[in-house]
Design a protein around this motif. Structure first.
Motif, PDB file in Angstrom:
ATOM      1  N   ILE A  40       0.838  -1.527   0.303  1.00 35.01           N
ATOM      2  CA  ILE A  40       0.013   0.092   0.286  1.00 35.01           C
ATOM      3  C   ILE A  40       0.865   1.382  -0.195  1.00 35.01           C
ATOM      4  O   ILE A  40       1.725   1.241   0.848  1.00 35.01           O
ATOM      5  N   ASN A  41       0.934   2.456  -0.642  1.00 42.08           N
ATOM      6  CA  ASN A  41       1.472   3.747  -0.833  1.00 42.08           C
ATOM      7  C   ASN A  41       0.566   4.158  -0.211  1.00 42.08           C
ATOM      8  O   ASN A  41      -1.100   4.309  -1.021  1.00 42.08           O
ATOM      9  N   VAL A  42       0.544   5.297   0.432  1.00 46.73           N
ATOM     10  CA  VAL A  42      -0.256   5.993   1.957  1.00 46.73           C
ATOM     11  C   VAL A  42      -0.068   7.149   1.009  1.00 46.73           C
ATOM     12  O   VAL A  42       0.719   7.489   2.021  1.00 46.73           O
ATOM     13  N   PRO A  43      -1.272   7.727   0.556  1.00 48.38           N
ATOM     14  CA  PRO A  43      -0.737   9.494   0.227  1.00 48.38           C
ATOM     15  C   PRO A  43      -0.801   9.987   1.749  1.00 48.38           C
ATOM     16  O   PRO A  43      -1.940   9.781   2.399  1.00 48.38           O
ATOM     17  N   MET A  44      -0.224  10.714   2.054  1.00 46.41           N
ATOM     18  CA  MET A  44      -0.218  11.887   2.893  1.00 46.41           C
ATOM     19  C   MET A  44      -1.639  12.483   3.028  1.00 46.41           C
ATOM     20  O   MET A  44      -1.396  12.937   4.082  1.00 46.41           O
ATOM     21  N   PHE A  45      -1.751  13.605   2.179  1.00 53.64           N
ATOM     22  CA  PHE A  45      -2.891  14.291   2.360  1.00 53.64           C
ATOM     23  C   PHE A  45      -4.132  13.414   3.126  1.00 53.64           C
ATOM     24  O   PHE A  45      -4.689  13.997   4.017  1.00 53.64           O
ATOM     25  N   LEU A  46      -4.073  12.222   2.917  1.00 56.59           N
ATOM     26  CA  LEU A  46      -5.230  11.563   3.525  1.00 56.59           C
ATOM     27  C   LEU A  46      -4.656  11.412   4.996  1.00 56.59           C
ATOM     28  O   LEU A  46      -4.977  11.352   5.737  1.00 56.59           O
ATOM     29  N   ALA A  47      -2.921  10.846   4.949  1.00 52.52           N
ATOM     30  CA  ALA A  47      -2.609   9.811   6.241  1.00 52.52           C
ATOM     31  C   ALA A  47      -2.242  10.729   7.300  1.00 52.52           C
ATOM     32  O   ALA A  47      -3.113  10.274   8.735  1.00 52.52           O
ATOM     33  N   LYS A  48      -2.426  11.206   7.133  1.00 55.81           N
ATOM     34  CA  LYS A  48      -1.662  13.042   8.062  1.00 55.81           C
ATOM     35  C   LYS A  48      -3.037  13.485   9.244  1.00 55.81           C
ATOM     36  O   LYS A  48      -2.910  13.015  10.673  1.00 55.81           O
ATOM     37  N   PRO A  49      -4.327  13.898   8.690  1.00 54.50           N
ATOM     38  CA  PRO A  49      -4.888  14.032   9.539  1.00 54.50           C
ATOM     39  C   PRO A  49      -6.051  12.681   9.902  1.00 54.50           C
ATOM     40  O   PRO A  49      -6.486  12.792  11.173  1.00 54.50           O
ATOM     41  N   VAL A  50      -6.104  11.860   9.373  1.00 60.27           N
ATOM     42  CA  VAL A  50      -6.046  10.707  10.316  1.00 60.27           C
ATOM     43  C   VAL A  50      -5.650   9.975  10.838  1.00 60.27           C
ATOM     44  O   VAL A  50      -6.128   9.563  12.232  1.00 60.27           O
ATOM     45  N   ILE A  51      -4.241  10.684  11.396  1.00 59.21           N
ATOM     46  CA  ILE A  51      -3.223   9.876  12.266  1.00 59.21           C
ATOM     47  C   ILE A  51      -3.615  10.572  13.261  1.00 59.21           C
ATOM     48  O   ILE A  51      -3.527  10.292  14.409  1.00 59.21           O
ATOM     49  N   LYS A  52      -3.455  12.078  13.288  1.00 57.92           N
ATOM     50  CA  LYS A  52      -3.832  12.748  14.102  1.00 57.92           C
ATOM     51  C   LYS A  52      -5.252  12.684  15.105  1.00 57.92           C
ATOM     52  O   LYS A  52      -4.968  12.632  16.261  1.00 57.92           O
ATOM     53  N   LYS A  53      -5.975  12.347  14.397  1.00 54.60           N
ATOM     54  CA  LYS A  53      -7.262  12.358  14.754  1.00 54.60           C
ATOM     55  C   LYS A  53      -7.178  10.914  15.484  1.00 54.60           C
ATOM     56  O   LYS A  53      -7.489  10.749  16.845  1.00 54.60           O
ATOM     57  N   ALA A  54      -6.271   9.633  15.076  1.00 51.07           N
ATOM     58  CA  ALA A  54      -6.166   8.714  16.031  1.00 51.07           C
ATOM     59  C   ALA A  54      -5.378   8.827  17.533  1.00 51.07           C
ATOM     60  O   ALA A  54      -5.915   8.843  18.280  1.00 51.07           O
ATOM     61  N   LEU A  55      -4.656   9.713  17.730  1.00 57.95           N
ATOM     62  CA  LEU A  55      -3.885  10.006  18.511  1.00 57.95           C
ATOM     63  C   LEU A  55      -5.168  10.954  19.325  1.00 57.95           C
ATOM     64  O   LEU A  55      -4.975  10.245  20.678  1.00 57.95           O
TER      65      LEU A  55
END
Length: 167
Positions: A46-61
């Motif tokens: 999986i190549n994870v697009p950063m514009f999608l991943a960053k908000p999801v990671i921040k929300k999960a944290l």
């Protein structure tokens, strides 16, 4: 005009999501370019697009109660994430991969053993800046490789490890 507008939005969304497609081919250079025959190994990448991943990671944290701004600042420094899982990988594959990383100037920073799994962190530095971090998780059933590109310092990584240890 309305149909044209929806068609344009759909095409743009598909274009932006193309990098998020899951593939059964390896996306890490050693596995895709080495020419080795990895008998019985099944790859999922999986190549994870950063514009999608960053908000999801921040929300999960934040949902986990980890409002540590240092970790969130480090996430901002990430430019690319690749995930590769290997089912039916063997010890010889890991040994060859470790040799490949050594030949390509990766430094072994940490090996952590936890609940029967080995987590290995290797980094590639340019001066004081870490440009690439490769995290390998080795369990009995599968291997997971997380290839993180960005611009980090050793202090950033120490803070990340400390935040994970505090959990």
């Amino acid at each position: 005009m309305k149909i044209l507008k929806y068609l344009f939005i759909t095409v743009c969304a598909l274009f932006l999501m193309q990098s998020c497609i899951v593939s059964e081919k390896a996306n890490i250079a050693y596995f895709s370019d080495s020419g080795n025959d990895f008998k019985g190994a099944k790859f999922t990448s999986i190549n994870v697009p950063m514009f999608l991943a960053k908000p999801v990671i921040k929300k999960a944290l934040r949902e986990d109660g980890n409002d540590n701004e240092e970790v969130i600042r480090m996430i901002r420094k990430v430019s690319k994430i690749k995930v590769l899982t290997v089912e039916n990988g063997d010890r010889a594959m890991l040994k060859d991969f470790a040799g490949y990383l050594n030949d390509n100037h990766y430094e072994d920073w940490a090996t952590i053993k936890h609940d029967g799994e080995n987590v290995n962190i290797r980094v590639k530095q340019k001066g004081e800046t870490i440009k690439n971090m490769l995290i390998t998780v080795n369990s009995d059933k599968e291997l997971v490789f997380l290839d993180i590109k960005g611009s980090f310092t050793a202090d950033d990584i120490s803070k990340m490890i400390a935040a994970a240890r505090d959990k």
